[in-house]
Design a protein around this motif. Sequence first.
Motif, mmCIF file in Angstrom:
data_model
loop_
_atom_site.group_PDB
_atom_site.id
_atom_site.type_symbol
_atom_site.label_atom_id
_atom_site.label_comp_id
_atom_site.label_asym_id
_atom_site.label_seq_id
_atom_site.Cartn_x
_atom_site.Cartn_y
_atom_site.Cartn_z
ATOM 1 N N ARG A 43 0.117 6.394 0.374
ATOM 2 C CA ARG A 43 -0.599 6.312 -0.906
ATOM 3 C C ARG A 43 0.393 6.030 -2.031
ATOM 4 N NH1 ARG A 43 -3.432 12.037 -0.809
ATOM 5 N NH2 ARG A 43 -1.253 12.539 -0.307
ATOM 6 N N PHE A 44 0.339 4.825 -2.557
ATOM 7 C CA PHE A 44 1.225 4.423 -3.642
ATOM 8 C C PHE A 44 0.525 4.439 -5.002
ATOM 9 C CE2 PHE A 44 3.084 2.524 0.137
ATOM 10 C CZ PHE A 44 4.422 2.808 -0.023
ATOM 11 N N ALA A 45 -0.720 4.883 -5.040
ATOM 12 C CA ALA A 45 -1.470 4.837 -6.299
ATOM 13 C C ALA A 45 -0.871 5.765 -7.343
ATOM 14 C CB ALA A 45 -2.937 5.186 -6.052
ATOM 15 N N GLN A 46 -0.315 6.915 -6.917
ATOM 16 C CA GLN A 46 0.238 7.879 -7.862
ATOM 17 C C GLN A 46 1.726 7.637 -8.152
ATOM 18 O OE1 GLN A 46 -1.714 10.067 -9.392
ATOM 19 N NE2 GLN A 46 -3.456 9.257 -8.212
ATOM 20 N N PHE A 47 2.325 6.696 -7.442
ATOM 21 C CA PHE A 47 3.740 6.423 -7.646
ATOM 22 C C PHE A 47 3.946 5.674 -8.966
ATOM 23 C CE2 PHE A 47 6.957 6.669 -4.078
ATOM 24 C CZ PHE A 47 6.388 7.789 -3.512
ATOM 25 N N TYR A 229 6.311 12.154 -13.310
ATOM 26 C CA TYR A 229 6.807 11.513 -12.100
ATOM 27 C C TYR A 229 7.888 10.462 -12.369
ATOM 28 C CZ TYR A 229 3.047 13.934 -9.713
ATOM 29 O OH TYR A 229 2.210 14.911 -9.206
ATOM 30 N N PRO A 230 7.808 9.676 -13.443
ATOM 31 C CA PRO A 230 8.950 8.798 -13.726
ATOM 32 C C PRO A 230 10.252 9.578 -13.927
ATOM 33 C CG PRO A 230 7.035 8.062 -14.945
ATOM 34 C CD PRO A 230 6.668 9.375 -14.330
ATOM 35 N N GLY A 231 10.176 10.754 -14.566
ATOM 36 C CA GLY A 231 11.370 11.582 -14.723
ATOM 37 C C GLY A 231 11.905 12.090 -13.395
ATOM 38 N N VAL A 232 10.981 12.397 -12.469
ATOM 39 C CA VAL A 232 11.419 12.829 -11.132
ATOM 40 C C VAL A 232 12.213 11.726 -10.448
ATOM 41 C CG1 VAL A 232 10.623 13.498 -8.840
ATOM 42 C CG2 VAL A 232 9.513 14.456 -10.867
#
Length: 322
Positions: A43-47, A229-232
């Motif tokens: 699942r790449f939708a939340q990436f 998530y970008p910060g992660v």
Amino acid sequence: MSTGSRRTGATSAGRRLVRVASPLAALGLWQLLTSYDVDLWLRFAQFPTVVEVASALGDRIGTEAYWQDLGHSLRRIAVGFLLAAVLGVAAGTAVARSRWAADILGPLVEVVRPIPAIALVPVAILLLPTNEQGIVFITCAAALFPVLVSTRHAVRALNPVWEEAVLTLGGSRARVLFSVVLPGALPGIFGGLSVGIGVSWICVISAEMISGEYGVGYRTWQDYTVVDYPGVFVGMATIGALGWLTSTAVETLGRRVTAWLPRPTARVPAGAPARAASTPASAAPASVSVSGPESGPESGPESGPESGPASPVRRPEKEPVP
């Protein structure tokens, strides 16, 4: 320029091109999958996309907190890894050369070594007064055992003839240690150091996530808790870059320190004219005997011009050091 040189240069350029294209292709695939929200089994939708992560990285680099976290993680790695290098080389050499050290430290090493360093977090919290010292302790424990085991095997694999030659010429045990044992074991020692620095990064980041106050691992976990998530991914990219730089530094230092060792010759491309390999006199095997007009009559018939190849020299067994 000869044909062989041109082919070698083309091969080197092709390898560099592949090494650059490989991560670029991975980033392109990441951007493609996340842009179209591919949601199959993976699942790449939340990436976040590559563009979002790059934008977040640009914003973080301009802040003081980013460099402060970077400095804390690097200081913990430097202190813990240097302690592990000194203790690991000393303990590994002692275990390999002393029966007393092998009997006392050997069982302890084999019992403690399988325990993951991150599992020592409760021990560090109970044993040490500050979280900072606990993180350094975990980092040191992570790198200690790879260095110790590699040093032990490298010292045990040394040719005993070298040590016996120094002792025969009147050298002391200390001279043997610093002139024969440690230089001869350097390739194995740096192999353990290369493994240890990678394991140190894994454990220091985990320790910062659990009990740290600053550092790249602490900031990455905080970004996860607030669903940034970008910060992660910025934290993950930073950890990967730091690990690659430190591992490269250790390997470069190892190549410089062991520059006196013979290096394997480069592969000759198919169809290129073969060049005669020159063997230095110091690398000649001991089984080769020198014959000529200078040899005396006591050298026997084997040293004459018509004699066949010399038989290998039998090396004496090394007596264990009490």
